[in-house]
Design an enzyme around this catalytic site. Structure first.
Site, PDB file in Angstrom:
ATOM      1  N   ASP B  28      43.285 -12.460  -2.574  1.00  0.00           N
ATOM      2  CA  ASP B  28      42.160 -13.161  -1.947  1.00  0.00           C
ATOM      3  C   ASP B  28      41.554 -13.977  -3.052  1.00  0.00           C
ATOM      4  O   ASP B  28      41.182 -13.444  -4.086  1.00  0.00           O
ATOM      5  CB  ASP B  28      41.140 -12.153  -1.425  1.00  0.00           C
ATOM      6  N   THR B  29      41.452 -15.236  -2.859  1.00  0.00           N
ATOM      7  CA  THR B  29      41.382 -16.059  -4.046  1.00  0.00           C
ATOM      8  C   THR B  29      40.766 -17.402  -3.753  1.00  0.00           C
ATOM      9  O   THR B  29      40.347 -17.677  -2.633  1.00  0.00           O
ATOM     10  CB  THR B  29      42.821 -16.269  -4.553  1.00  0.00           C
ATOM     11  N   THR B  30      40.673 -18.228  -4.788  1.00  0.00           N
ATOM     12  CA  THR B  30      40.369 -19.632  -4.583  1.00  0.00           C
ATOM     13  C   THR B  30      41.370 -20.433  -5.385  1.00  0.00           C
ATOM     14  O   THR B  30      41.513 -20.232  -6.588  1.00  0.00           O
ATOM     15  CB  THR B  30      38.961 -19.987  -5.085  1.00  0.00           C
TER      16      THR B  30
END
Lengths: 217, 228
Positions: B28-30
């Site tokens: 889960d990230t950007t």
């Protein structure tokens, strides 16, 4: 643990929500509130011109989000409660209005699902913005709410500056609303903007074609 | 990003896919990629989570696929690593057959082919970016589900929702390399500040005809956006 293999279609049980974008900002001398105008029930838009900025008093407004019925009812109740105390003092404090909203939101938090942002001007502390999400009460320089607000978190964090002028605050609010409406399917329509300062509240509506244009890939 | 395996049906909840107890490892990230004249700038945060535990706080989500083609990975860590390995192999083979550098579009198509074919089993959101002699710097996004589209700027991962407004308002066509780096670093910082699943350091890379330059911006060196 059970699994539903054939869930019933969502729109049969979908409640009417103001899937929305609301924002309130303080500036030196007052506050600016803004909202979009879309009310949806599932995928259908049931009202495309709803004004979600509801007056609680002459110089105190609230912005509605979440379930349309819940939010409107809270606003009407608090409007009535503030009217009752109007005879005792001229200008209720914004903090009082926000506390009344918070009391209802907290007491009935299991049944209600509405988030109101209360903002206004009073003689004691000038322009103030209070967030009352789920029964908390928090005074902030600005507040955003609604489903569309997720997309503009980065934008408002980067672009908000303390002590903006009235004009800059209004532009900031309109820009934020436009960006959110551009990305959130549950927000759209026109932008309603209310500016409150010591002289009173000024309502404005910015139509779709007058909204600023941003780079669209 | 959320998954819907092992969920409990809560009778009060109208959205069962959000009542989760998942302990798969997630990116889960950007992630973000921007084209500029002469190349691309790519960036990512560095957090990998297993539930609420941060399994790796210095992850490298910018994975080389070929000499001048990278991919930014988001979603399931295992799925994206497996796909990236498979595509690296296929692209390497293709490049040897062709005896020249592969096109970025080819790499993106290979990702898309795999993500679409196995869309039911996979949870992978990938941004493919790189430079080739024919079309210069290009960014292709292959989100969950397996569509592919070319965009001048693309963001992905759970933290990307928070910066759509910022990217829409601040992106301009024709930015220079330095401006793109600053834009990417600032956007990632804003997302990391708001998204619990993104954090750590900002990893950046610039891909151009000259090659690949990588840099890391540590937590205390990130741009500051204070509203207090």
């Amino acid at each position: 643990m059970s699994e539903e293999l054939f869930p019933e279609p969502e729109w049969l049980s979908e409640e009417v929500k103001t899937g929305t974008t609301i924002i309130a900002v303080t500036f030196d001398g007052g506050v600016v509130l803004g909202s979009d105008s879309r009310v949806s029930a599932g995928e259908s838009v049931v009202n495309r011109v709803m004004n979600k900025l509801s007056p609680l008093h002459d110089k105190i407004y609230c912005a509605l989000s979440g379930s349309a019925a819940d939010a409107q009812t809270i606003a009407e109740i608090v409007n009535y409660q503030l009217d009752c105390i109007k005879h005792e003092e001229d200008d209720p404090l914004v903090c009082s209005a926000a506390t009344l909203v918070k009391n209802i939101s907290y007491k009935y938090k299991e049944e209600l699902s509405a988030h109101l942002i209360v903002a206004g001007w009073d003689r004691k502390k000038g322009g103030q913005v209070y967030a009352t999400l789920n029964g908390l009460l928090s005074r902030q320089p600005f507040a955003i709410g609604g489903s569309g607000s997720f997309y503009i978190n980065g934008f408002v964090d980067a672009e908000y500056r303390k002590n903006m002028t009235k004009r800059e605050s209004q532009e900031f609010v309109v820009n934020a609303l436009t960006l959110a409406m551009g990305r959130d399917g549950s927000s759209g329509g026109v932008a309603y903007v209310v500016t409150i300062d010591k002289d009173g509240a000024e309502e404005k509506c910015v139509l779709g074609n007058e909204l600023p244009k941003f780079f669209d890939e | 990003m959320f998954i819907s395996q092992n969920f409990e049906m809560d009778s009060f909840s109208q959205n069962p896919e959000f009542t989760i107890h998942s302990f798969f490892t997630f990116l889960d990230t950007t992630i973000m990629a921007v084209e500029f004249e002469g190349g691309v700038v790519i960036g990512a945060d560095s957090r990998t989570t297993t539930g609420a535990y941060i399994a790796n706080r210095v992850t490298d989500k910018l994975t080389p696929i070929h000499e001048r083609i990278f991919c930014c990975r988001s979603g399931s860590a295992a799925d994206t690593q497996a796909i990236a390995d498979a595509v690296t192999y296929q692209l390497g083979f293709h490049s040897i057959e062709l005896d020249e550098a592969p096109l970025v579009q080819t790499a993106a198509s290979l990702f898309r082919e795999m993500c679409y074919r196995y869309r039911e089993e996979l949870m992978a959101g990938i941004i493919v970016a790189g430079w080739d002699p024919r079309r210069g710097g290009q960014v292709y996004t292959v989100p969950v589900g397996g569509m592919m589209t070319r965009q001048p700027v693309s963001v992905g991962g759970s933290g990307s929702s928070y910066i759509y407004g910022y990217v829409d308002s601040n992106y301009r066509a024709g930015m220079s390399k330095e401006e793109c780096l600053k834009f990417t670093a600032e956007a990632l910082t804003l997302a990391m500040e708001r998204d619990g699943s993104s954090g750590g350091v900002v990893r950046l890379a610039v891909i151009s005809e000259q090659g690949v330059e990588r840099q890391v911006i540590l937590g205390n060196q990130l741009p500051k956006f204070s509203t207090v």
